[in-house]
Design an enzyme around this catalytic site. Structure first.
Site, PDB file in Angstrom:
ATOM      1  CB  SER A  97     -11.327 -40.422  -0.065  1.00  0.00           C
ATOM      2  OG  SER A  97      -9.977 -40.275   0.245  1.00  0.00           O
TER       3      SER A  97
HETATM    4  N1  SAH Z   1      -7.588 -43.424   3.631  1.00  0.00           N
HETATM    5  C1  SAH Z   1      -8.040 -42.398   4.533  1.00  0.00           C
HETATM    6  C2  SAH Z   1      -7.862 -41.024   3.938  1.00  0.00           C
HETATM    7  C3  SAH Z   1      -7.303 -40.090   4.925  1.00  0.00           C
HETATM    8  S1  SAH Z   1      -6.662 -38.562   4.264  1.00  0.00           S
HETATM    9  C4  SAH Z   1      -9.477 -42.664   4.966  1.00  0.00           C
HETATM   10  O1  SAH Z   1     -10.115 -43.561   4.409  1.00  0.00           O
HETATM   11  O2  SAH Z   1      -9.948 -42.010   5.895  1.00  0.00           O
HETATM   12  C5  SAH Z   1      -4.975 -38.960   4.016  1.00  0.00           C
HETATM   13  C6  SAH Z   1      -4.192 -39.417   5.227  1.00  0.00           C
HETATM   14  O3  SAH Z   1      -2.832 -39.541   4.844  1.00  0.00           O
HETATM   15  C7  SAH Z   1      -4.215 -38.456   6.412  1.00  0.00           C
HETATM   16  O4  SAH Z   1      -4.648 -39.145   7.552  1.00  0.00           O
HETATM   17  C8  SAH Z   1      -2.761 -38.017   6.550  1.00  0.00           C
HETATM   18  O5  SAH Z   1      -2.351 -37.792   7.883  1.00  0.00           O
HETATM   19  C9  SAH Z   1      -2.020 -39.200   5.942  1.00  0.00           C
HETATM   20  N2  SAH Z   1      -0.671 -38.910   5.504  1.00  0.00           N
HETATM   21  C10 SAH Z   1      -0.196 -37.810   4.856  1.00  0.00           C
HETATM   22  N3  SAH Z   1       1.122 -37.932   4.612  1.00  0.00           N
HETATM   23  C11 SAH Z   1       1.499 -39.140   5.106  1.00  0.00           C
HETATM   24  C12 SAH Z   1       2.745 -39.849   5.178  1.00  0.00           C
HETATM   25  N4  SAH Z   1       3.871 -39.332   4.681  1.00  0.00           N
HETATM   26  N5  SAH Z   1       2.751 -41.062   5.774  1.00  0.00           N
HETATM   27  C13 SAH Z   1       1.622 -41.617   6.278  1.00  0.00           C
HETATM   28  N6  SAH Z   1       0.422 -41.000   6.244  1.00  0.00           N
HETATM   29  C14 SAH Z   1       0.355 -39.772   5.670  1.00  0.00           C
END
Ligand code: SAH
Length: 220
Positions: A70
């Site tokens: 993000s």
């Molecule tokens: N907080 C992260 C943002 C990553 S984008 C950072 O700082 O880099 C969002 C993430 O959520 C992705 O890695 C995706 O794989 C994960 N995600 C999506 N659906 C999910 C679920 N049901 N359970 C766990 N993770 C999930």
């Protein structure tokens, strides 16, 4: 990951970081604690080396597997909302991704529990957290839409992928006085702040956002 340069801060990079903090201030981030942590966490180790020169821009960056790290503004905003009402002790993050938001949280709360559904992303994040010697983070490979019931209740929950509607499990795992910060929606998403008190559950719409979708099931 063994070539990670935690000191690669140099004079230029310190200026670049200050510029980012200045920009976050202009965008309305006011928490000195949050700004301080963002200034000090090396965001460049959370992206591929080819992108590291863009790590201190206020922009989202790809981390592979169709996912994104993000924008610093949104990391700051969500963290600020989570902490606005006093200190948090046990915080659940859904969507570890690169581990950047996890790392920011780990500097500001007692314990972080973070769930990721894509195993290779989780493994990379784990290495980064090890490099940074963070002791107060536990990771789990699972579908985080169910929360992490064994570790709940949490006084903070932060979700970094957007479901169509708020999963009831997450509200259940919120302790009284707890705060849940979550993007909700499909094409159009909104950041929501959900808080729980003796009277019940309060929902506040914060602002429009754009996140990757919260998907069901864990993948290896
Ligand atoms: N907080 C992260 C943002 C990553 S984008 C950072 O700082 O880099 C969002 C993430 O959520 C992705 O890695 C995706 O794989 C994960 N995600 C999506 N659906 C999910 C679920 N049901 N359970 C766990 N993770 C999930």
């Amino acid at each position: 990951m063994n070539d990670v340069d935690l000191r690669g801060i140099g004079m230029t990079s310190q200026r670049t970081r200050d510029r980012l903090i200045q920009r976050l201030r202009e965008e309305g981030i006011t928490s000195a604690a949050v700004l301080d942590v963002i200034r000090n966490v090396p965001r460049h180790i959370f992206v591929d080396e080819a992108l590291s020169h863009r790590a201190y821009e206020d922009t989202a960056l790809p981390i592979g597997h169709g996912q994104t790290l993000s924008q610093p503004y949104i990391v700051a905003r969500m963290t600020e909302l989570l902490l606005a009402d006093g200190p948090r002790h046990r915080v659940l993050e859904i969507g570890t991704g690169s581990g950047y938001q996890t790392t920011v949280l780990a500097q500001l709360v007692e314990q972080v529990f973070s769930v990721e559904r894509i195993r290779p992303l989780q493994e990379k994040a784990r290495q980064r957290l090890r490099t940074l010697k963070l002791q107060n983070v536990q990771l789990k490979h699972a579908d985080g839409g169910m929360g992490w019931p064994e570790q709940g209740p949490f006084d903070g929950i932060l979700v970094t992928a957007a479901p169509e509607s708020v999963p009831p499990e997450l509200i259940e795992q919120l302790a009284p006085g707890g705060r849940l910060v979550i993007p909700v929606g499909g094409e159009k998403q909104e950041l929501m702040l959900i808080s729980k008190d003796e009277e019940g559950v309060n929902v506040e719409r914060v602002e429009p956002v754009r996140f990757v979708p919260l998907l069901a099931g864990a993948i290896r």
